[in-house]
Design a protein around this motif. Structure first.
Motif, short mmCIF file in Angstrom:
data_model
loop_
_atom_site.label_atom_id
_atom_site.label_comp_id
_atom_site.label_asym_id
_atom_site.label_seq_id
_atom_site.Cartn_x
_atom_site.Cartn_y
_atom_site.Cartn_z
N GLU A 129 0.81 -1.25 0.08
CA GLU A 129 0.07 0.02 -0.04
C GLU A 129 0.91 1.27 0.02
N ALA A 130 1.88 1.37 0.91
CA ALA A 130 2.74 2.40 0.90
C ALA A 130 3.59 2.71 -0.58
N LEU A 131 3.71 1.46 -1.06
CA LEU A 131 4.84 1.65 -2.47
C LEU A 131 3.66 2.27 -3.44
N ALA A 132 2.48 1.88 -3.20
CA ALA A 132 1.28 2.12 -4.39
C ALA A 132 1.24 3.95 -4.02
N PHE A 133 1.04 4.21 -2.99
CA PHE A 133 0.90 5.64 -2.48
C PHE A 133 2.17 6.54 -2.94
N ALA A 134 3.39 5.73 -2.88
CA ALA A 134 4.65 6.39 -3.50
C ALA A 134 4.71 6.66 -4.81
N GLU A 135 4.27 5.64 -5.56
CA GLU A 135 4.06 5.70 -6.98
C GLU A 135 3.22 6.92 -7.60
N ASP A 136 1.95 7.00 -6.77
CA ASP A 136 1.02 8.21 -7.12
C ASP A 136 1.20 9.68 -6.64
N ALA A 137 2.58 9.58 -5.78
CA ALA A 137 3.00 10.84 -5.29
C ALA A 137 3.53 11.79 -6.20
N SER A 138 3.10 13.01 -6.21
CA SER A 138 3.63 13.91 -7.05
C SER A 138 4.93 14.75 -6.52
N LEU A 139 4.94 14.93 -5.19
CA LEU A 139 6.11 15.39 -4.69
C LEU A 139 7.05 14.49 -4.08
N ASP A 140 8.35 14.86 -4.55
CA ASP A 140 9.59 13.79 -4.27
C ASP A 140 9.61 13.58 -2.82
N ARG A 141 9.52 14.36 -1.74
CA ARG A 141 9.58 14.15 -0.30
C ARG A 141 8.46 13.30 0.26
N VAL A 142 7.33 13.31 -0.62
CA VAL A 142 6.30 12.54 0.03
C VAL A 142 6.55 10.98 -0.65
N ARG A 143 6.96 10.89 -1.94
CA ARG A 143 7.34 9.51 -2.54
C ARG A 143 8.39 8.89 -1.67
#
Length: 76
Positions: free
Chosen positions: A17-31
């Motif tokens: 789930e965290a990786l899926a959120f990382a892939e969708d994140a537009s901000l580098d720090r959030v990714r």
């Protein structure tokens, strides 16, 4: 399935789930934050699997030893 195996699977699901959120994140720090979270969930799953393996290989009634990283430092 044992409680330890269920916990490990839950941790792996949270990592996915965290990786899926990382892939969708537009901000580098959030990714990067989500990628670190995923890595932490994987570490927790691996630790739980190691504990479960230790439990299964211990003779019945034997006390379980704490992993070295959880033992308090020795005092002189």
């Amino acid at each position: 399935m044992t409680k330890g195996e269920l916990r490990a699977e839950e941790y792996r699901a949270r990592a996915r789930e965290a990786l899926a959120f990382a892939e969708d994140a537009s901000l580098d720090r959030v990714r990067e934050q989500r990628q670190r979270a995923a890595a932490t969930w994987v570490e927790m799953a691996e630790a739980e699997e190691a504990r479960e393996k230790s439990r299964q290989s211990a003779p019945p009634g034997a006390p379980l030893a704490a992993p070295p990283e959880t033992l308090p430092p020795e005092t002189a």
